[in-house]
Design a protein around this motif. Structure first.
Motif, mmCIF file in Angstrom:
data_model
loop_
_atom_site.group_PDB
_atom_site.id
_atom_site.type_symbol
_atom_site.label_atom_id
_atom_site.label_comp_id
_atom_site.label_asym_id
_atom_site.label_seq_id
_atom_site.Cartn_x
_atom_site.Cartn_y
_atom_site.Cartn_z
ATOM 1 N N LEU A 5 0.830 -1.198 0.000
ATOM 2 C CA LEU A 5 0.000 0.000 0.000
ATOM 3 C C LEU A 5 0.867 1.252 0.000
ATOM 4 O O LEU A 5 0.585 2.214 -0.726
ATOM 5 C CB LEU A 5 -0.951 0.009 1.199
ATOM 6 N N LEU A 6 1.918 1.256 0.783
ATOM 7 C CA LEU A 6 2.815 2.415 0.790
ATOM 8 C C LEU A 6 3.406 2.662 -0.594
ATOM 9 O O LEU A 6 3.484 3.814 -1.049
ATOM 10 C CB LEU A 6 3.932 2.220 1.815
ATOM 11 N N VAL A 33 -8.089 -0.495 -2.165
ATOM 12 C CA VAL A 33 -7.424 0.803 -2.334
ATOM 13 C C VAL A 33 -6.273 0.675 -3.323
ATOM 14 O O VAL A 33 -6.117 1.518 -4.216
ATOM 15 C CB VAL A 33 -6.933 1.362 -0.974
ATOM 16 N N ILE A 34 -5.503 -0.383 -3.217
ATOM 17 C CA ILE A 34 -4.388 -0.601 -4.142
ATOM 18 C C ILE A 34 -4.910 -0.742 -5.567
ATOM 19 O O ILE A 34 -4.344 -0.167 -6.507
ATOM 20 C CB ILE A 34 -3.553 -1.823 -3.708
ATOM 21 N N GLU A 35 -6.008 -1.468 -5.747
ATOM 22 C CA GLU A 35 -6.610 -1.608 -7.079
ATOM 23 C C GLU A 35 -7.052 -0.242 -7.624
ATOM 24 O O GLU A 35 -6.866 0.042 -8.809
ATOM 25 C CB GLU A 35 -7.797 -2.561 -7.034
ATOM 26 N N ILE A 37 -5.817 2.710 -6.835
ATOM 27 C CA ILE A 37 -4.612 3.476 -7.158
ATOM 28 C C ILE A 37 -4.006 2.963 -8.461
ATOM 29 O O ILE A 37 -3.643 3.769 -9.338
ATOM 30 C CB ILE A 37 -3.600 3.419 -6.000
ATOM 31 N N ASP A 38 -3.918 1.646 -8.619
ATOM 32 C CA ASP A 38 -3.358 1.074 -9.844
ATOM 33 C C ASP A 38 -4.147 1.534 -11.067
ATOM 34 O O ASP A 38 -3.569 1.891 -12.093
ATOM 35 C CB ASP A 38 -3.325 -0.448 -9.780
ATOM 36 N N ARG A 39 -5.462 1.534 -10.958
ATOM 37 C CA ARG A 39 -6.295 1.981 -12.081
ATOM 38 C C ARG A 39 -6.077 3.458 -12.363
ATOM 39 O O ARG A 39 -5.928 3.864 -13.519
ATOM 40 C CB ARG A 39 -7.764 1.710 -11.802
ATOM 41 N N CYS A 40 -6.072 4.264 -11.315
ATOM 42 C CA CYS A 40 -5.861 5.707 -11.493
ATOM 43 C C CYS A 40 -4.534 5.982 -12.197
ATOM 44 O O CYS A 40 -4.472 6.765 -13.148
ATOM 45 C CB CYS A 40 -5.876 6.427 -10.143
ATOM 46 N N VAL A 41 -3.487 5.329 -11.735
ATOM 47 C CA VAL A 41 -2.148 5.556 -12.298
ATOM 48 C C VAL A 41 -2.093 5.066 -13.743
ATOM 49 O O VAL A 41 -1.589 5.770 -14.615
ATOM 50 C CB VAL A 41 -1.069 4.885 -11.423
ATOM 51 N N SER A 42 -2.623 3.893 -14.011
ATOM 52 C CA SER A 42 -2.542 3.347 -15.366
ATOM 53 C C SER A 42 -3.368 4.157 -16.354
ATOM 54 O O SER A 42 -2.981 4.307 -17.510
ATOM 55 C CB SER A 42 -2.950 1.880 -15.399
ATOM 56 N N GLU A 43 -4.492 4.707 -15.897
ATOM 57 C CA GLU A 43 -5.359 5.500 -16.776
ATOM 58 C C GLU A 43 -5.045 6.992 -16.730
ATOM 59 O O GLU A 43 -5.666 7.767 -17.443
ATOM 60 C CB GLU A 43 -6.822 5.256 -16.424
ATOM 61 N N LYS A 44 -4.113 7.369 -15.851
ATOM 62 C CA LYS A 44 -3.719 8.782 -15.687
ATOM 63 C C LYS A 44 -4.927 9.663 -15.355
ATOM 64 O O LYS A 44 -5.055 10.780 -15.827
ATOM 65 C CB LYS A 44 -3.025 9.307 -16.945
ATOM 66 N N THR A 45 -5.816 9.121 -14.515
ATOM 67 C CA THR A 45 -6.960 9.886 -14.019
ATOM 68 C C THR A 45 -6.950 9.802 -12.503
ATOM 69 O O THR A 45 -6.801 8.719 -11.946
ATOM 70 C CB THR A 45 -8.301 9.339 -14.547
ATOM 71 N N ASP A 46 -7.104 10.926 -11.840
ATOM 72 C CA ASP A 46 -7.062 10.914 -10.378
ATOM 73 C C ASP A 46 -8.312 10.250 -9.807
ATOM 74 O O ASP A 46 -9.220 9.844 -10.542
ATOM 75 C CB ASP A 46 -6.824 12.310 -9.809
ATOM 76 N N GLY A 51 -13.958 8.472 -10.806
ATOM 77 C CA GLY A 51 -15.297 8.212 -10.287
ATOM 78 C C GLY A 51 -15.328 7.541 -8.930
ATOM 79 O O GLY A 51 -16.389 7.188 -8.435
ATOM 80 N N TYR A 52 -14.151 7.352 -8.301
ATOM 81 C CA TYR A 52 -14.130 6.729 -6.982
ATOM 82 C C TYR A 52 -14.628 7.679 -5.897
ATOM 83 O O TYR A 52 -15.209 7.247 -4.917
ATOM 84 C CB TYR A 52 -12.727 6.245 -6.624
#
Length: 59
Positions: A5-6, A33-35, A37-46, A51-52
Motif C-alpha cells: 500500500l505504501l 485501495v491498491i486496485e 490506485i493502480d487503475r488511477c495511475v494506469s489511466e492517468k486519471t485521479d 469516479g471513486y
C-alpha cells in the motif's frame, strides 16, 4: 499499513503530485485501495476523475 500500500500511495503521489485521500477511504480494504490506485495511475486519471470519489469526498 502494508509495504504494498505504501508503494501504491507513492506511485499515486508521483503520478499526480498529490496525496491519495486515504481518510475518505476508511472502511475500504487495502487490496481495494491498491486496485483503485493502480487503475488511477494506469489511466492517468485521479481518484475524482476515475469516479471513486465525488467532490464531496464520498466513495
Amino acid at each position: 499499513m502494508s509495504e504494498q500500500l505504501l508503494n501504491a500511495l507513492n506511485r499515486y503521489y508521483d503520478t499526480f503530485d498529490d496525496s491519495f485521500p486515504m481518510a475518505a477511504m476508511s472502511g475500504v480494504g487495502e487490496g481495494e485501495v491498491i486496485e483503485m490506485i493502480d487503475r488511477c495511475v494506469s489511466e492517468k486519471t485521479d481518484v475524482y476523475d476515475s469516479g471513486y470519489l465525488s467532490g464531496e469526498g464520498t466513495y
